[in-house]
Design a protein around this motif. Structure first.
Motif, PDB file in Angstrom:
ATOM      1  N   PRO A   1     -19.725 -29.085  14.215  1.00  0.00           N
ATOM      2  CA  PRO A   1     -19.048 -28.143  15.433  1.00  0.00           C
ATOM      3  C   PRO A   1     -18.317 -27.211  14.836  1.00  0.00           C
TER       4      PRO A   1
ATOM      5  N   VAL B   1     -19.065 -26.916  20.594  1.00  0.00           N
ATOM      6  CA  VAL B   1     -17.629 -26.654  20.496  1.00  0.00           C
ATOM      7  C   VAL B   1     -16.960 -27.753  21.574  1.00  0.00           C
TER       8      VAL B   1
ATOM      9  N   LEU C   1     -17.737 -23.158  15.918  1.00  0.00           N
ATOM     10  CA  LEU C   1     -16.681 -22.722  16.262  1.00  0.00           C
ATOM     11  C   LEU C   1     -16.717 -21.087  15.574  1.00  0.00           C
TER      12      LEU C   1
ATOM     13  N   TRP D   1     -20.822 -23.003  23.206  1.00  0.00           N
ATOM     14  CA  TRP D   1     -19.847 -23.607  23.803  1.00  0.00           C
ATOM     15  C   TRP D   1     -19.817 -24.835  24.369  1.00  0.00           C
TER      16      TRP D   1
END
Length: 339
Positions: free
Chosen positions: A62, A240, A66, A236
């Motif tokens: 993750p 994320v 990002l 996203w």
């Protein structure tokens, strides 16, 4: 919806049956490092390396996402579809953990009808935090031995001096995931093992991890119409979003045992705190001091101004007839636990 023909037994909130504290080599005084609990397990080099590799992938990936997100944002804005999908999936999976895994299955703060219990277990599994039975077993073990030897993720593992606290903070936040210190479901979650629906959800955990990533990718493609929209949604609303929920959950393990207020009495050595900045992101889980003072309570934020979205969802389910036997805190219970 109908209730299960054989509802789960109400789990104990503190020490499960047959779960005595480990016998340390010397007594724990509450300030020094945890005593050694016995000889280390036999080496399993291949299995240990695979476990560490998988854990590292889940933790690190993750953050790679990002970094990619920042690169994608260089000179452009994130799309509204990505924001909406990320918010919806954060709510779905986060409440699956807090309402389903935690307040329901771990502590028995309420009893859910069978379809809702299974649906919440599926939603919580899509958070990428482990299968439902393993998650519950680990958390019950945490409550059985909070901040003393046997606790899988106490920030006091290495003592209360500054160096020990810094090392303990890292351990309680993420380091414990790399220790390969398994918790026995037979010992801590026999009620879940006895439920065929929950066993099926636990077996489906790898598929649910794929689903939690495939959903934003597919919806991004369907809404945006291009593979670029699909990838940004995956980034996203998938990776994320998973990273954010991970670190909010881990912060309850770490920060909510180190900083904050302690208006309620807990057991000896238990240093759980209330940390208001995390309340909304954690859906009320950061009112952690009351939770450790009264683990079976369906509401954690009991004082004025303490936002507890998870309790609001449980209240809604109760009004719909989907949960019953809810253990709401009473004024007498709250007063009896105040310091």
């Amino acid at each position: 919806m109908s209730t299960s023909t054989s509802p789960l037994p109400r789990p104990t909130a503190e020490a499960p049956p047959g779960a005595p504290a480990p016998a340390p080599s010397r007594p724990y005084d509450g300030s020094g490092p945890f005593p050694v609990e016995g000889p280390p397990p036999p080496a399993r080099v291949g299995a240990d390396r695979l476990y560490i590799a998988l854990t590292g992938t889940i933790v690190v990936l993750p953050f790679v996402a990002l970094g990619l997100a920042c690169w994608l944002l260089w000179g452009r804005l994130i799309g509204p579809t990505d924001v909406v999908l990320a918010l919806v999936l954060y709510l779905l999976t986060g409440l699956g953990v807090t309402v389903g895994f935690h307040r329901g299955l771990t502590h028995g703060g309420y009893t859910a009808v069978r379809p809702l219990r299974t649906a919440l277990a599926v939603a919580g599994s899509m958070s990428f935090q482990g299968d439902v039975i393993g998650w519950v077993a680990t958390h019950r073990r945490h409550h059985a031995f909070t901040d003393r030897p046997g606790d899988p993720h106490s920030p006091y593992r290495y003592g209360t001096h500054l160096r020990g606290q810094l090392r303990g903070l890292v351990h309680s936040h993420v380091g414990w995931l790399f220790r390969n210190d398994p918790t026995s479901p037979e010992r801590y979650a026999p009620d879940l093992l006895a439920d065929p629906d929950l066993r099926a959800v636990a077996r489906a955990f790898p598929a649910l991890c794929l689903l939690t990533l495939a959903l934003p990718f597919g919806l991004g493609w369907a809404i945006g119409g291009t593979w670029v929209h699909a990838l940004t949604a995956l980034l996203w609303a998938g990776l994320v979003r998973i990273a954010l929920l991970h670190h909010v959950t881990w912060s309850v393990n770490s920060l909510c045992h180190l900083i904050g207020e302690r208006p309620f009495r807990t057991r000896r050595h238990d240093r759980a705190t209330n940390l208001w900045p995390l309340a909304l992101l954690s859906f009320g889980e950061s009112w952690h001091n009351l939770h450790h003072a009264d683990p079976t309570s369906a509401r954690h934020g009991v004082d004025r101004g303490q936002i507890d979205p998870s309790a609001a969802v449980i209240r809604l389910f109760e009004r719909l007839g989907w949960v019953y036997d809810v253990r709401w805190p009473t004024p007498d219970r709250i007063a009896a636990r105040r310091t």
